[in-house]
Design a protein around this motif. Structure first.
Motif: not given
Length: 254
Positions: A2-4, A12, A14, A17, A54, A88
């Motif tokens: 996952h990333s944000a 980003r 990462r 999870e 996470l 998240a």
């Protein structure tokens, strides 16, 4: 994976999870490391498995982006991690954090208290240090100027680091590695130790038993921080003694 996006430029963070129940557990690696490599074995240990977990790579490290415009202070790392956790939809997480990651976790809990319900610090840096040419770890990296380190000093660090640490350190951006080390050695105001003593959440500090009594343990215990020696390990407790680490962490999170 996952990333944000965690900066205005869109850089980003990462993370890997693992599904499970709340509260979420957030695992944070140390300088030049990566959380999947350091924490996967113990995150799925029977004593710790079952929670949403996470395994986060801090900005500049592992699978995350390596921006060269980012300052990589402990506060910057904590704020970027906070942005990733909010993306998240994580709140009141149980944070398990090693070495520099523990320093970041303390700052995270102080600056973003709604995101942290418990802290397990794994041989984390709590005090400022003095840069020392040729030393292992952050003190040795911080002894270089940034241009010197990026231009070739990193090779000397590589040769001192050893195969295990270099296997993940080589993934870190060179500016990220150097700036993170400089700011880790410099510490925060108030210090990470002082912040830790005043946090309201349950806190546990794990350290290698072979190091002897942990400096300042009495004051930490008086402030409500459990200080727990773990046998048969060095600094990388979760890698050296996964069973002992899982047991101590599970007890801290019970």
């Amino acid at each position: 994976m996952h990333s944000a996006a965690v900066t205005t430029e869109g850089d980003r963070i990462r993370w890997v999870e693992l599904p499970g129940r709340d509260p979420a557990r957030v695992y944070v690696h140390g300088l030049g490391a990566t959380s999947p490599a350091y924490f996967t074995e113990t995150a799925v240990h029977p004593l710790l498995a079952g929670h949403r977990s996470l395994l986060v790579d801090l900005l500049g490290h592992g699978h995350s982006d390596r921006p060269t415009a980012f300052a990589y202070t402990l506060e910057d790392h904590a704020d970027a991690l906070a942005a990733a956790l909010r993306a998240a939809r994580v709140t009141a997480a149980e944070v398990v954090a090693h070495s520099m990651g523990g320093s970041v976790a303390v700052v995270l809990a102080a600056r973003h208290p709604e995101l942290v319900s418990r802290l397990v610090l794994v041989d984390a840096n709590l005090d400022p240090l003095t840069p020392e040419p040729g030393a292992l770890g952050s003190r040795g990296i911080a002894a270089y100027g940034e241009e010197e380190f990026v231009a070739g000093g990193w090779r000397e660090v590589r040769d001192r680091a050893g195969e295990l640490w270099w296997s993940t350190m080589r993934l870190a951006g060179r500016e990220a590695l150097h700036r993170s080390a400089v700011h880790l050695v410099r510490g925060t105001t108030p210090t990470m130790r002082e912040m830790l003593l005043h946090l309201a959440v349950p806190r546990t500090f794990l350290y290698p038993e072979t190091d002897g009594p942990f400096p300042g343990a009495e004051a930490m215990e008086a402030a409500g921080v459990r200080v727990v020696p773990v046998p048969d390990c060095g600094h990388n407790i979760m890698l050296d003694n996964p069973e002992g680490f899982a047991r101590a962490t599970a007890e801290a999170l019970a």
